[in-house]
Write a protein that holds these residues in place. Structure first.
Motif, mmCIF file in Angstrom:
data_model
loop_
_atom_site.group_PDB
_atom_site.id
_atom_site.type_symbol
_atom_site.label_atom_id
_atom_site.label_comp_id
_atom_site.label_asym_id
_atom_site.label_seq_id
_atom_site.Cartn_x
_atom_site.Cartn_y
_atom_site.Cartn_z
ATOM 1 N N LEU A 40 46.714 46.996 -15.026
ATOM 2 C CA LEU A 40 46.585 45.970 -13.987
ATOM 3 C C LEU A 40 46.412 44.605 -14.648
ATOM 4 N N SER A 41 47.220 43.655 -14.245
ATOM 5 C CA SER A 41 46.988 42.308 -14.760
ATOM 6 C C SER A 41 47.558 41.254 -13.823
ATOM 7 N N VAL A 42 46.803 40.155 -13.748
ATOM 8 C CA VAL A 42 47.186 39.002 -12.924
ATOM 9 C C VAL A 42 47.222 37.798 -13.858
ATOM 10 N N ARG A 69 33.806 46.942 -5.445
ATOM 11 C CA ARG A 69 33.930 46.290 -4.124
ATOM 12 C C ARG A 69 35.061 46.912 -3.310
ATOM 13 N N GLN A 126 44.254 34.121 -11.052
ATOM 14 C CA GLN A 126 43.144 35.057 -10.857
ATOM 15 C C GLN A 126 42.098 34.497 -9.903
ATOM 16 N N SER A 127 41.285 35.391 -9.360
ATOM 17 C CA SER A 127 40.170 35.054 -8.445
ATOM 18 C C SER A 127 40.655 34.433 -7.138
ATOM 19 N N LEU A 128 41.859 34.797 -6.730
ATOM 20 C CA LEU A 128 42.398 34.303 -5.456
ATOM 21 C C LEU A 128 42.751 35.459 -4.519
ATOM 22 N N GLY A 129 42.478 36.684 -4.937
ATOM 23 C CA GLY A 129 42.801 37.836 -4.102
ATOM 24 C C GLY A 129 44.092 38.536 -4.508
ATOM 25 N N VAL A 130 44.773 38.039 -5.548
ATOM 26 C CA VAL A 130 46.058 38.644 -5.954
ATOM 27 C C VAL A 130 45.830 40.064 -6.484
ATOM 28 N N GLY A 131 44.782 40.248 -7.323
ATOM 29 C CA GLY A 131 44.493 41.574 -7.866
ATOM 30 C C GLY A 131 44.175 42.571 -6.757
ATOM 31 N N THR A 132 43.424 42.130 -5.763
ATOM 32 C CA THR A 132 43.094 42.992 -4.621
ATOM 33 C C THR A 132 44.376 43.431 -3.909
ATOM 34 N N GLY A 141 40.626 53.416 -15.048
ATOM 35 C CA GLY A 141 39.633 53.268 -16.103
ATOM 36 C C GLY A 141 39.390 51.805 -16.371
ATOM 37 N N LEU A 199 34.955 44.260 -9.205
ATOM 38 C CA LEU A 199 36.062 44.199 -8.238
ATOM 39 C C LEU A 199 36.402 45.610 -7.750
ATOM 40 N N TYR A 200 36.528 46.577 -8.683
ATOM 41 C CA TYR A 200 36.906 47.932 -8.289
ATOM 42 C C TYR A 200 35.810 48.555 -7.413
ATOM 43 N N ASN A 233 34.031 44.997 -19.445
ATOM 44 C CA ASN A 233 34.781 44.208 -18.457
ATOM 45 C C ASN A 233 34.076 44.301 -17.099
ATOM 46 N N ARG A 286 33.460 42.206 -14.774
ATOM 47 C CA ARG A 286 34.063 41.522 -13.620
ATOM 48 C C ARG A 286 35.085 42.432 -12.954
HETATM 49 C C1 LIG Z 1 41.080 42.260 -13.210
HETATM 50 C C2 LIG Z 1 42.214 41.480 -12.497
HETATM 51 C C3 LIG Z 1 43.467 42.357 -12.446
HETATM 52 C C4 LIG Z 1 41.761 41.148 -11.065
HETATM 53 O O1 LIG Z 1 42.721 40.301 -10.471
HETATM 54 P P1 LIG Z 1 42.272 39.018 -9.600
HETATM 55 O O2 LIG Z 1 43.493 38.477 -8.970
HETATM 56 O O3 LIG Z 1 41.475 38.106 -10.438
HETATM 57 O O4 LIG Z 1 41.345 39.748 -8.516
HETATM 58 P P2 LIG Z 1 40.872 39.197 -7.077
HETATM 59 O O5 LIG Z 1 41.086 37.736 -7.003
HETATM 60 O O6 LIG Z 1 41.478 40.052 -6.035
HETATM 61 O O7 LIG Z 1 39.327 39.530 -7.083
HETATM 62 C C5 LIG Z 1 38.530 39.095 -8.152
HETATM 63 C C6 LIG Z 1 37.693 37.900 -7.798
HETATM 64 O O8 LIG Z 1 38.225 37.063 -6.805
HETATM 65 C C7 LIG Z 1 37.320 36.987 -5.685
HETATM 66 N N1 LIG Z 1 38.209 36.926 -4.531
HETATM 67 C C8 LIG Z 1 38.900 37.925 -3.983
HETATM 68 N N2 LIG Z 1 39.614 37.459 -2.927
HETATM 69 C C9 LIG Z 1 39.392 36.116 -2.876
HETATM 70 C C10 LIG Z 1 39.859 35.081 -2.028
HETATM 71 N N3 LIG Z 1 40.698 35.311 -1.002
HETATM 72 N N4 LIG Z 1 39.444 33.809 -2.278
HETATM 73 C C11 LIG Z 1 38.597 33.567 -3.331
HETATM 74 N N5 LIG Z 1 38.117 34.523 -4.140
HETATM 75 C C12 LIG Z 1 38.509 35.781 -3.907
HETATM 76 C C13 LIG Z 1 36.481 38.212 -5.803
HETATM 77 O O9 LIG Z 1 35.236 38.110 -5.174
HETATM 78 C C14 LIG Z 1 36.342 38.323 -7.325
HETATM 79 O O10 LIG Z 1 35.400 37.414 -7.803
HETATM 80 P P3 LIG Z 1 35.167 37.014 -9.364
HETATM 81 O O11 LIG Z 1 36.242 36.012 -9.719
HETATM 82 O O12 LIG Z 1 33.801 36.439 -9.432
HETATM 83 O O13 LIG Z 1 35.328 38.284 -10.170
HETATM 84 C C15 LIG Z 1 42.537 40.136 -13.219
HETATM 85 O O14 LIG Z 1 41.398 39.340 -13.206
HETATM 86 C C16 LIG Z 1 43.031 40.299 -14.651
HETATM 87 O O15 LIG Z 1 44.226 40.419 -14.885
HETATM 88 N N6 LIG Z 1 42.108 40.228 -15.631
HETATM 89 C C17 LIG Z 1 42.479 40.316 -17.040
HETATM 90 C C18 LIG Z 1 42.984 41.690 -17.405
HETATM 91 C C19 LIG Z 1 42.048 42.785 -16.961
HETATM 92 O O16 LIG Z 1 40.826 42.668 -17.112
HETATM 93 N N7 LIG Z 1 42.628 43.836 -16.372
HETATM 94 C C20 LIG Z 1 41.876 44.972 -15.859
HETATM 95 C C21 LIG Z 1 41.782 46.043 -16.845
HETATM 96 S S1 LIG Z 1 40.879 47.413 -16.193
#
Ligand SMILES: CC(C)(COP(=O)(O)OP(=O)(O)OC[C@H]1O[C@@H](n2cnc3c(N)ncnc32)[C@H](O)[C@@H]1OP(=O)(O)O)[C@@H](O)C(=O)NCCC(=O)NCCS
Length: 165
Positions: free
Chosen positions: A84-86, A132, A91-97, A118, A129-130, A123, A125
């Motif tokens: 999984l990667s964004v 949540r 990041q932190s905009l809901g794309v990962g969700t 896994g 997310l997972y 990690n 953060r």
């Molecule tokens: C882990 C990962 C895939 C999550 O993707 P993401 O797009 O950042 O995830 P989300 O935005 O859906 O949710 C994460 C955060 O956004 C917040 N969030 C979710 N929806 C939101 C929205 N609509 N508006 C603002 N914030 C939001 C969440 O509360 C969470 O808060 P945090 O930034 O304090 O952690 C990404 O951060 C990533 O690529 N990280 C690096 C690689 C990695 O760690 N991969 C996972 C290996 S297991």
């Protein structure tokens, strides 16, 4: 004369989650997700996708820019979300969700009732997310993957699972 006024602009951006295509395997398009070794791992996953054992998705903006990538491996029981990667700029905009939701749908479409993943022990953060999203810790596993410098990175990971029913 007014200068430096702050304005809040709320944007809604449609993102399409679709199957990764061979043309996407280009450092210009997916280089944000990792180096050459990571892109090679995605290419290998694409071969499993062609056999139907893996779903490999990208999140694409209307401009064609890719901002997310992830896979689900149906050879594992339960099917396992993986790689999984964004893009850090998105990041932190809901794309990962949204990416995780799209991958979970691929599991449900096959009649799967659970998904697993896994997350590296250092990690928190991603683990938060997972949690949540409903994933529950189910154990500790030793994980590892090759790196660009030729060494193998080895780490403890927390296994997590979620009921999709
Ligand atoms: C882990 C990962 C895939 C999550 O993707 P993401 O797009 O950042 O995830 P989300 O935005 O859906 O949710 C994460 C955060 O956004 C917040 N969030 C979710 N929806 C939101 C929205 N609509 N508006 C603002 N914030 C939001 C969440 O509360 C969470 O808060 P945090 O930034 O304090 O952690 C990404 O951060 C990533 O690529 N990280 C690096 C690689 C990695 O760690 N991969 C996972 C290996 S297991």
């Amino acid at each position: 004369m007014e200068t430096g006024l702050d304005r809040t602009v709320v944007l809604q951006v449609p993102i399409t989650f679709r199957d990764l295509q061979l043309d996407d395997l280009d450092p210009q398009r997916l280089g944000w997700s990792g180096g050459a070794v990571h892109l090679e791992a995605i290419r290998e996953a694409l071969e499993w996708a062609w056999t139907g054992e893996v779903d490999l998705l990208v999140g694409e903006l209307p401009t064609g820019q890719l901002v997310a990538c992830g896979a689900v491996d149906h050879r594992r029981h339960p099917s396992e979300l993986w790689m999984l990667s964004v893009d850090a700029r998105w990041q932190s905009l809901g794309v990962g969700t949204a990416l995780i939701g799209a991958l979970e749908h691929r599991v449900i479409d096959r009649g799967g009732e659970r998904a697993g993943l896994g997350v590296e022990w250092d990690n928190p953060r991603a683990r938060a997310l997972y949690s949540r999203l409903g994933y529950v810790e189910s154990g500790l596993v030793l994980d590892g993957w090759p790196q660009d410098d030729g060494t193998r990175y080895v780490t403890w990971s927390t296994a997590m699972t979620k009921s999709l029913t």
